[in-house]
Scaffold this active site. Structure first.
Site, PDB file in Angstrom:
ATOM      1  N   PRO A  16     -50.403 -48.101 -13.405  1.00 47.20           N
ATOM      2  CA  PRO A  16     -51.731 -48.313 -12.822  1.00 47.20           C
ATOM      3  C   PRO A  16     -52.487 -46.997 -12.707  1.00 47.20           C
ATOM      4  CG  PRO A  16     -50.033 -48.407 -11.126  1.00 47.20           C
ATOM      5  CD  PRO A  16     -49.320 -48.327 -12.437  1.00 47.20           C
ATOM      6  N   MET A  17     -53.728 -46.996 -13.184  1.00 44.84           N
ATOM      7  CA  MET A  17     -54.573 -45.806 -13.105  1.00 44.84           C
ATOM      8  C   MET A  17     -55.978 -46.240 -12.725  1.00 44.84           C
ATOM      9  SD  MET A  17     -53.310 -43.627 -16.458  1.00 44.84           S
ATOM     10  CE  MET A  17     -53.267 -45.069 -17.545  1.00 44.84           C
ATOM     11  N   ALA A  18     -56.464 -45.732 -11.603  1.00 41.53           N
ATOM     12  CA  ALA A  18     -57.800 -46.099 -11.131  1.00 41.53           C
ATOM     13  C   ALA A  18     -58.849 -45.680 -12.155  1.00 41.53           C
ATOM     14  CB  ALA A  18     -58.083 -45.442  -9.783  1.00 41.53           C
ATOM     15  N   CYS A 100     -50.067 -42.479  -5.385  1.00 42.96           N
ATOM     16  CA  CYS A 100     -51.307 -41.784  -5.723  1.00 42.96           C
ATOM     17  C   CYS A 100     -51.439 -40.502  -4.910  1.00 42.96           C
ATOM     18  CB  CYS A 100     -52.509 -42.688  -5.465  1.00 42.96           C
ATOM     19  SG  CYS A 100     -54.090 -41.884  -5.861  1.00 42.96           S
ATOM     20  N   LYS A 139     -44.479 -48.295  -6.027  1.00 44.51           N
ATOM     21  CA  LYS A 139     -44.651 -47.060  -6.808  1.00 44.51           C
ATOM     22  C   LYS A 139     -44.642 -45.887  -5.843  1.00 44.51           C
ATOM     23  CE  LYS A 139     -46.032 -44.389 -10.329  1.00 44.51           C
ATOM     24  NZ  LYS A 139     -47.441 -44.108 -10.574  1.00 44.51           N
TER      25      LYS A 139
END
EC number: 1.3.1.-
Length: 338
Positions: A16-18, A100, A139
């Protein structure tokens, strides 16, 4: 590898990457070999669920199963409610973000900032697992800083709470994305728990993927930044792990087809104005680390409409620049290393 009832094959996951792993990119990664693609981080604050950004992030219509949605926050009750809300809107796997390192996330005591408070981690994972009847994944990073690598302790807390799989980035929060990822902590986490463990960090070639799997004993890999502009990396890694040989680099015609499909999906998903703007960063990533493609970037960044962006991209390839442009130096380095 399984996450709950879901078989993840191959065990290669788009991290997942914003601002990156929106639905068009997730669908593209899955088509090009990813066994799973995790959504952009979605907020646990219900006041923001109906903004345009959140509605796009929660759109999973037509997306290949299983659908994995990442949620972020610091309040166990809010995260539990966010998990229920996303499951009601199509999520088949819920992923909790404790990895994050961004300041705007950590400053509100979310993301990897949570790793400082193991008791709060325990309350969060227990609340989310109990809130939904789908698998919940987590994560994390290896710890808060290099003096406080508590990844093993967090992993045991997660397993005890019922977390179905754990992804570990091989850096601490303090490291951000600097330096090189380390995999010893991931190996120690894998030895400490029985749930699937996914290794993440600096996996940018088939050979590196194989080396990380061997070093850590991980059940699968998360791939993030290396997939930006090179979404075919998943099929390259899967083929190398299965057959011990490198796939040929995609031809310019293949790259052109992938690019044009991606552009069309972005324009359709976001609408023309926003889609053209968002597409520019993806086009830049396709041309990253390729000095000979500066001309390509200059051309497509001039486009103001969807039709013009597509036309200029197509013309770039059809004009014969393809003979020397859009090469994949990362893939070439992989073949040289082999």
């Amino acid at each position: 590898m399984h996450i709950g009832p879901h078989r993840i094959e191959p065990p290669l996951i788009l991290a997942p990457m914003a601002g990156v792993t929106d639905k068009p990119f997730r669908q593209l990664a899955k088509r090009l070999g990813a066994g799973l693609a995790v959504s952009e981080m979605t907020t646990s604050d219900p006041r923001l669920w109906h903004t345009r950004k959140s509605l796009h992030r929660m759109d999973h219509a037509g997306e290949p199963a299983p659908v994995s949605v990442q949620i972020a926050g610091y309040d166990p009750a809010m995260l539990a409610e966010a998990a229920r809300y996303n499951v009601a809107h199509g999520a088949q796997i819920i992923d909790i973000n404790m990895g994050c390192p961004a300041k705007k996330v950590c400053n509100v005591y979310a993301g990897s900032a949570l790793l400082q408070d193991e008791a709060l981690v325990a309350r969060i994972v227990a609340a989310v697992v109990q809130a939904v009847d789908v698998p919940v994944t987590l994560k994390i990073r290896t710890g808060w800083n290099r003096d406080n690598r508590n990844g093993v302790a967090i992993a045991r807390i997660a397993e005890d709470a019922g977390i179905a799989a754990l992804a570990v980035h091989g850096r601490t929060r303090a490291d951000l994305y600097e330096g090189e990822a380390e995999y010893d902590t991931i190996a120690a986490i894998k030895q400490a728990v029985r749930i699937p463990v996914l290794a993440n960090g600096d996996i940018d070639s088939p050979q590196k993927a194989q080396a990380v799997l061997r070093h850590t004993g991980a059940d699968g890999l998360l791939i993030g930044r290396a997939a930006q502009g090179r979404p075919w990396i998943f099929r390259e890694i899967a083929h190398f792990l299965a057959h011990g040989e490198l796939l040929p680099a995609p031809t310019p015609d293949e790259i052109a087809a992938i690019l044009l499909e991606h552009l069309q999906q972005l324009h359709g998903f976001y609408g023309e104005l926003q889609g053209v703007r968002i597409a520019r960063k993806h086009l830049g990533w396709y041309a990253k680390d390729r000095p000979e493609n500066a001309a390509f970037r200059a051309v497509v960044n001039r486009a103001e409409t969807a039709a013009e962006q597509i036309r200029l991209t197509r013309e770039f390839f059809e004009a014969g620049i393809r003979d020397e442009g859009m090469r994949d130096p990362a893939a070439e380095r992989s073949r040289t290393a082999a």
